[in-house]
Design a protein around this motif. Sequence first.
Motif, mmCIF file in Angstrom:
data_model
loop_
_atom_site.group_PDB
_atom_site.id
_atom_site.type_symbol
_atom_site.label_atom_id
_atom_site.label_comp_id
_atom_site.label_asym_id
_atom_site.label_seq_id
_atom_site.Cartn_x
_atom_site.Cartn_y
_atom_site.Cartn_z
ATOM 1 N N GLY A 104 0.865 -1.188 0.000
ATOM 2 C CA GLY A 104 0.000 0.000 0.000
ATOM 3 C C GLY A 104 0.900 1.236 0.000
ATOM 4 N N PHE A 105 0.329 2.398 0.300
ATOM 5 C CA PHE A 105 1.150 3.609 0.298
ATOM 6 C C PHE A 105 2.264 3.532 1.333
ATOM 7 C CE2 PHE A 105 -2.610 5.390 -1.843
ATOM 8 C CZ PHE A 105 -1.980 5.972 -2.931
ATOM 9 N N GLY A 129 3.750 0.802 2.680
ATOM 10 C CA GLY A 129 4.781 -0.164 2.318
ATOM 11 C C GLY A 129 5.620 0.296 1.140
ATOM 12 N N ILE A 148 -5.400 -3.870 -6.485
ATOM 13 C CA ILE A 148 -5.544 -2.739 -5.553
ATOM 14 C C ILE A 148 -5.485 -1.380 -6.244
ATOM 15 C CG2 ILE A 148 -5.122 -3.690 -3.267
ATOM 16 C CD1 ILE A 148 -2.205 -3.428 -3.617
ATOM 17 N N GLY A 178 -10.851 2.130 -5.147
ATOM 18 C CA GLY A 178 -10.723 3.339 -4.342
ATOM 19 C C GLY A 178 -11.270 4.552 -5.048
ATOM 20 N N ASP A 179 -11.243 5.645 -4.338
ATOM 21 C CA ASP A 179 -11.716 6.907 -4.909
ATOM 22 C C ASP A 179 -10.780 7.997 -4.405
ATOM 23 O OD1 ASP A 179 -13.226 7.699 -2.287
ATOM 24 O OD2 ASP A 179 -13.967 5.719 -2.813
ATOM 25 N N ARG A 196 -7.260 7.298 -5.617
ATOM 26 C CA ARG A 196 -6.333 6.493 -4.828
ATOM 27 C C ARG A 196 -5.609 5.445 -5.680
ATOM 28 N NH1 ARG A 196 -4.949 1.267 -2.977
ATOM 29 N NH2 ARG A 196 -4.110 1.433 -0.887
ATOM 30 N N ARG A 233 1.458 -13.879 0.618
ATOM 31 C CA ARG A 233 0.656 -13.561 1.804
ATOM 32 C C ARG A 233 1.457 -13.919 3.058
ATOM 33 N NH1 ARG A 233 -4.729 -12.889 3.175
ATOM 34 N NH2 ARG A 233 -5.394 -13.231 1.041
ATOM 35 N N ALA A 267 3.471 -3.370 7.019
ATOM 36 C CA ALA A 267 2.662 -2.277 6.444
ATOM 37 C C ALA A 267 1.418 -2.874 5.808
ATOM 38 C CB ALA A 267 3.494 -1.511 5.419
ATOM 39 N N ARG A 310 -1.317 -8.474 10.790
ATOM 40 C CA ARG A 310 -0.894 -9.615 11.598
ATOM 41 C C ARG A 310 0.359 -9.266 12.391
ATOM 42 N NH1 ARG A 310 -2.777 -14.708 8.993
ATOM 43 N NH2 ARG A 310 -4.399 -13.953 7.637
ATOM 44 N N ARG A 359 -19.177 6.385 -0.627
ATOM 45 C CA ARG A 359 -18.163 7.003 -1.475
ATOM 46 C C ARG A 359 -18.421 6.632 -2.931
ATOM 47 N NH1 ARG A 359 -13.457 7.134 2.071
ATOM 48 N NH2 ARG A 359 -12.409 7.854 0.209
ATOM 49 N N ILE A 414 4.032 0.225 10.553
ATOM 50 C CA ILE A 414 3.902 1.554 9.950
ATOM 51 C C ILE A 414 2.518 1.683 9.307
ATOM 52 C CG2 ILE A 414 6.391 1.725 9.501
ATOM 53 C CD1 ILE A 414 5.751 1.351 6.517
ATOM 54 N N GLY A 457 -4.225 10.368 6.992
ATOM 55 C CA GLY A 457 -3.853 8.953 7.063
ATOM 56 C C GLY A 457 -2.777 8.604 6.055
ATOM 57 N N ALA A 458 -2.973 9.028 4.817
ATOM 58 C CA ALA A 458 -2.025 8.670 3.770
ATOM 59 C C ALA A 458 -0.695 9.411 3.967
ATOM 60 C CB ALA A 458 -2.636 8.995 2.411
ATOM 61 N N SER A 509 1.324 7.879 6.683
ATOM 62 C CA SER A 509 1.892 6.578 6.315
ATOM 63 C C SER A 509 3.172 6.776 5.493
ATOM 64 C CB SER A 509 0.869 5.725 5.567
ATOM 65 O OG SER A 509 0.737 6.143 4.229
HETATM 66 C C1 LIG Z 1 -7.934 -1.473 -1.810
HETATM 67 C C2 LIG Z 1 -7.860 -0.216 -0.975
HETATM 68 C C3 LIG Z 1 -8.564 0.925 -1.377
HETATM 69 C C4 LIG Z 1 -8.507 2.090 -0.609
HETATM 70 N N1 LIG Z 1 -9.170 3.208 -1.032
HETATM 71 C C5 LIG Z 1 -9.067 4.355 -0.344
HETATM 72 C C6 LIG Z 1 -9.705 5.541 -0.782
HETATM 73 O O1 LIG Z 1 -10.384 5.540 -1.794
HETATM 74 N N2 LIG Z 1 -9.580 6.672 -0.059
HETATM 75 C C7 LIG Z 1 -8.816 6.694 1.093
HETATM 76 O O2 LIG Z 1 -8.702 7.757 1.719
HETATM 77 N N3 LIG Z 1 -8.203 5.592 1.550
HETATM 78 C C8 LIG Z 1 -8.291 4.427 0.860
HETATM 79 N N4 LIG Z 1 -7.648 3.303 1.310
HETATM 80 C C9 LIG Z 1 -6.885 3.371 2.566
HETATM 81 C C10 LIG Z 1 -5.600 4.137 2.420
HETATM 82 O O3 LIG Z 1 -4.889 3.725 1.279
HETATM 83 C C11 LIG Z 1 -4.775 3.931 3.680
HETATM 84 O O4 LIG Z 1 -5.562 4.346 4.787
HETATM 85 C C12 LIG Z 1 -3.490 4.744 3.742
HETATM 86 O O5 LIG Z 1 -2.971 5.018 2.483
HETATM 87 C C13 LIG Z 1 -2.442 3.984 4.553
HETATM 88 O O6 LIG Z 1 -2.039 2.895 3.779
HETATM 89 P P1 LIG Z 1 -1.338 1.574 4.299
HETATM 90 O O7 LIG Z 1 -0.309 1.274 3.275
HETATM 91 O O8 LIG Z 1 -0.940 1.658 5.720
HETATM 92 O O9 LIG Z 1 -2.504 0.474 4.240
HETATM 93 P P2 LIG Z 1 -3.273 -0.114 2.986
HETATM 94 O O10 LIG Z 1 -3.501 0.889 1.954
HETATM 95 O O11 LIG Z 1 -4.446 -0.829 3.553
HETATM 96 O O12 LIG Z 1 -2.253 -1.198 2.359
HETATM 97 C C14 LIG Z 1 -1.962 -2.438 2.966
HETATM 98 C C15 LIG Z 1 -1.375 -3.369 1.925
HETATM 99 O O13 LIG Z 1 -0.930 -4.573 2.570
HETATM 100 C C16 LIG Z 1 -1.356 -5.701 1.840
HETATM 101 N N5 LIG Z 1 -1.480 -6.816 2.775
HETATM 102 C C17 LIG Z 1 -2.384 -6.954 3.771
HETATM 103 N N6 LIG Z 1 -2.174 -8.072 4.458
HETATM 104 C C18 LIG Z 1 -1.093 -8.664 3.904
HETATM 105 C C19 LIG Z 1 -0.387 -9.871 4.189
HETATM 106 N N7 LIG Z 1 -0.744 -10.674 5.187
HETATM 107 N N8 LIG Z 1 0.679 -10.189 3.416
HETATM 108 C C20 LIG Z 1 1.069 -9.380 2.392
HETATM 109 N N9 LIG Z 1 0.425 -8.230 2.079
HETATM 110 C C21 LIG Z 1 -0.639 -7.866 2.829
HETATM 111 C C22 LIG Z 1 -2.687 -5.241 1.233
HETATM 112 O O14 LIG Z 1 -3.063 -6.013 0.121
HETATM 113 C C23 LIG Z 1 -2.383 -3.784 0.884
HETATM 114 O O15 LIG Z 1 -1.814 -3.659 -0.398
HETATM 115 C C24 LIG Z 1 -7.714 2.112 0.588
HETATM 116 C C25 LIG Z 1 -7.010 0.960 0.991
HETATM 117 C C26 LIG Z 1 -7.070 -0.205 0.214
HETATM 118 C C27 LIG Z 1 -6.292 -1.438 0.654
#
Ligand SMILES: Cc1cc2nc3c(=O)[nH]c(=O)nc-3n(C[C@H](O)[C@H](O)[C@H](O)COP(=O)(O)OP(=O)(O)OC[C@H]3O[C@@H](n4cnc5c(N)ncnc54)[C@H](O)[C@@H]3O)c2cc1C
Length: 432
Positions: free
Chosen positions: A22-23, A25, A51, A55-56, A117, A141, A171, A177, A198, A315, A329-330, A333
């Motif tokens: 995600g963002f 990671g 992924i 989103g939006d 997104r 995974r 991340a 987990r 949304r 993170i 949030g983004a 991160s």
């Molecule tokens: C599909 C999706 C759509 C989103 N759309 C929006 C939006 O439209 N607007 C908004 O404000 N926020 C959205 N968010 C949330 C936003 O991206 C996050 O709140 C913010 O960017 C922080 O991101 P993060 O990387 O901590 O978490 P996330 O964005 O949730 O990314 C986590 C990543 O870890 C991966 N992952 C999870 N578990 C495992 C595992 N066990 N092993 C390997 N990989 C794993 C997931 O597939 C994902 O790619 C979305 C998140 C996702 C996952």
Amino acid sequence: MTDTKFPRHPPTGISVIVVGAGFAGLAAAIECDRKGHSVTLLEKVPSISEITAIGDIISFDPNGSVAFARWPGVIDAMEAIARQTKHLDLYHHEGAFVTRQSFAHETAWGRRINGHRGQLHDIIYRHAVARGTIDIRLGQRVEDYFETDDPPQAGVVANGARLVADVVIAAEGVRSRGRKIVLGFDENPKSSGYAVYRAWFPSDEVAKNPLLAPLVVNGDTHQGFIGPDIHFLCSSIKGGKEVNWVFTHIDDGNIEESWQFPGKPEEALTYLDGWCPIVRELVKATPPGRLIDHKLVYRDPLPTFISPRARIALIGDSAHPFLPTSIQGASQSIEDGVVLASCLERSGRADIPRALRAYEKLRYARVHRAQAMGPQTRERWHKADWTKVWKNPELIHLVREPWLLNFDAEKDAYDRYDEVVAELDADHKARL
Ligand SMILES: Cc1cc2nc3c(=O)[nH]c(=O)nc-3n(C[C@H](O)[C@H](O)[C@H](O)COP(=O)(O)OP(=O)(O)OC[C@H]3O[C@@H](n4cnc5c(N)ncnc54)[C@H](O)[C@@H]3O)c2cc1C
């Protein structure tokens, strides 16, 4: 720095596993790569389009985008698809205009990127691939995490196989987990008591509706409508060619947390009785399949972001899910990955636990201060005292504080690393 298309600091010999692309990671992986660490990035989805197609609207403030500006080509690509507005027009939910909040002065702090997104995520992902030095493995995974003293290392079990490194960065988003090993117990996110409808769709039909046309026919726009227990935000983007709206409402608790749970416009409208025609018409104009019903999960601040042996760090949303009203949030991160990569660079391979402790100390108070702004803004809107707001419309402006937005996490980490480490060492001595 090496003189390549993607400059890297000299190699540190530190091996890093990042879990989740995600963002958070991706930012951690890119920043670790930039700073000379050797990175393996594991993502559970087999194809990134799973992924990036979802989103939006998502927002990055200057404190997040300052990192993108250091990744060649990224910020310009993002800006090309981002909303081109410098103000937010706020209305009473029955339709009266209240105030225009300008963000023009914030250009001195850096760039604001508001966009789709998935599309923004895709730009960063493609940059990570183009660097050519990050080992990106999709379809992995992660099922478990571990850390050992002898040898001093951390690792994961992914698809049944053990992988080890000097440090693991978890991340994986709200359903992490890694959090279990860091906290020592399993802890599920809880409902915030709110959910969000949304939607994001092409604006062709909206442009044909005389009531809605002003939202899209003159380029990008950004509006908010404020009512009791609900705020409705809408904007148009890409020169008005696409439109999006979100509204946060009290959650009746009947949906699971998911970015793909379909919503129905007729159900969304039941929350908007008495709202002005423009809002109701925009909801009605949403094409089938374009509405998501998203439950907002929240969590109290975690006691720590790092594992007992300080070889695994949480993170992004794994460490601190944000409410959308914080609009941080983004960006937070991204800051996490920047700071962690910088601390590892400063500590060197010989002292990784110290780097992780410094990361936590540099991040903890700032993240939670930013996190607390989400509920504050929501209350400011949902519980607005309109007698006071009509006299002083700025009461419903978004809080935009320089300490939060005019901030370069990399500079801060480099500047304060020695001081923070000295404090940690003093604390440690005092406890002996
Ligand atoms: C599909 C999706 C759509 C989103 N759309 C929006 C939006 O439209 N607007 C908004 O404000 N926020 C959205 N968010 C949330 C936003 O991206 C996050 O709140 C913010 O960017 C922080 O991101 P993060 O990387 O901590 O978490 P996330 O964005 O949730 O990314 C986590 C990543 O870890 C991966 N992952 C999870 N578990 C495992 C595992 N066990 N092993 C390997 N990989 C794993 C997931 O597939 C994902 O790619 C979305 C998140 C996702 C996952």
